[in-house]
Design a protein around this motif. Structure first.
Motif, mmCIF file in Angstrom:
data_model
loop_
_atom_site.group_PDB
_atom_site.id
_atom_site.type_symbol
_atom_site.label_atom_id
_atom_site.label_comp_id
_atom_site.label_asym_id
_atom_site.label_seq_id
_atom_site.Cartn_x
_atom_site.Cartn_y
_atom_site.Cartn_z
ATOM 1 N N ALA A 85 -18.132 62.138 -4.839
ATOM 2 C CA ALA A 85 -17.496 63.022 -3.859
ATOM 3 C C ALA A 85 -16.046 63.233 -4.270
ATOM 4 N N THR A 127 -21.140 72.392 -4.082
ATOM 5 C CA THR A 127 -20.225 72.650 -2.970
ATOM 6 C C THR A 127 -21.043 73.256 -1.835
ATOM 7 N N THR A 131 -19.730 70.939 3.280
ATOM 8 C CA THR A 131 -18.706 69.978 2.852
ATOM 9 C C THR A 131 -17.612 69.818 3.894
ATOM 10 N N GLY A 150 -16.614 68.799 -2.544
ATOM 11 C CA GLY A 150 -17.965 68.844 -3.088
ATOM 12 C C GLY A 150 -18.296 67.541 -3.791
ATOM 13 N N TRP A 151 -19.391 67.574 -4.541
ATOM 14 C CA TRP A 151 -19.872 66.389 -5.230
ATOM 15 C C TRP A 151 -20.212 66.739 -6.665
#
Length: 181
Positions: A85, A127, A131, A150-151
């Motif tokens: 993250a 994203t 989020t 986002g991740w």
């Protein structure tokens, strides 16, 4: 010109599907140490990363479902064994505006994705509208001023059925001069 950064940028690919292998925590720390060297006006370091593995991904699936008003947990976080993250953590500054600090956090995420890709890992930056939702914010334990960007989904690179065709960019199309006065 050194080929390292140039080649890394040219060959980077988003990998929507990855295998279960992941970098271990120590490798991740090493790569983050390099990614954190992005341009950072006043050295504020307005970012942090959260490593999600194992049941953390299930908790994220539950938070995503809650944010969407669904009963069943989302399976999207299960598409990779490691999610990172990306958290924008703004710092008070009279000199550096918030938008510039957010650009630093985005820069760290992008450089980290390049470094992971160059190290042989598959990476995709996910994203979306969720989020910035309260359930997702709460699940990550974010402070009130922090924002999730986002991740990074990270795993092993899978063999391709079709050969990859690199995406090309015409750099000249994006460079202009000032308009005439």
């Amino acid at each position: 010109m050194s080929a390292g950064a140039y080649e890394a940028a040219l060959t980077r690919r988003s990998r929507s599907k990855v295998s279960p292998e992941t970098p271990d925590h120590d490798e991740l720390v090493r790569l983050v140490s390099a990614a954190g060297r992005v341009a950072d006006h006043s050295g504020l370091e307005p970012w942090r990363l959260i490593e999600l593995r194992g049941t953390d991904r299930h908790r994220l699936g539950e938070a995503l479902a809650e944010a969407e008003g669904k009963r069943s947990p989302s399976t999207k976080p299960l598409r990779a064994e490691l999610l990172i993250a990306i958290v924008f953590a703004p710092k008070k500054s009279h000199k550096v505006p918030e938008w510039e600090q957010e650009a630093v956090a985005s820069g760290v995420a992008h450089v980290l994705s390049l470094l992971l890709d160059e190290a042989g890992w598959g990476v995709l930056w996910r994203t979306g509208e969720l989020t910035r939702t309260e359930p997702v914010h709460r699940m990550h334990g974010l402070a009130p001023q922090e924002k999730l960007l986002g991740w990074l989904y990270v795993g092993g690179v899978l063999p391709r059925d079709k050969p990859e065709r690199p995406r090309t960019i015409d750099g000249a199309r994006f460079i202009t001069g000032l308009p005439t006065a």
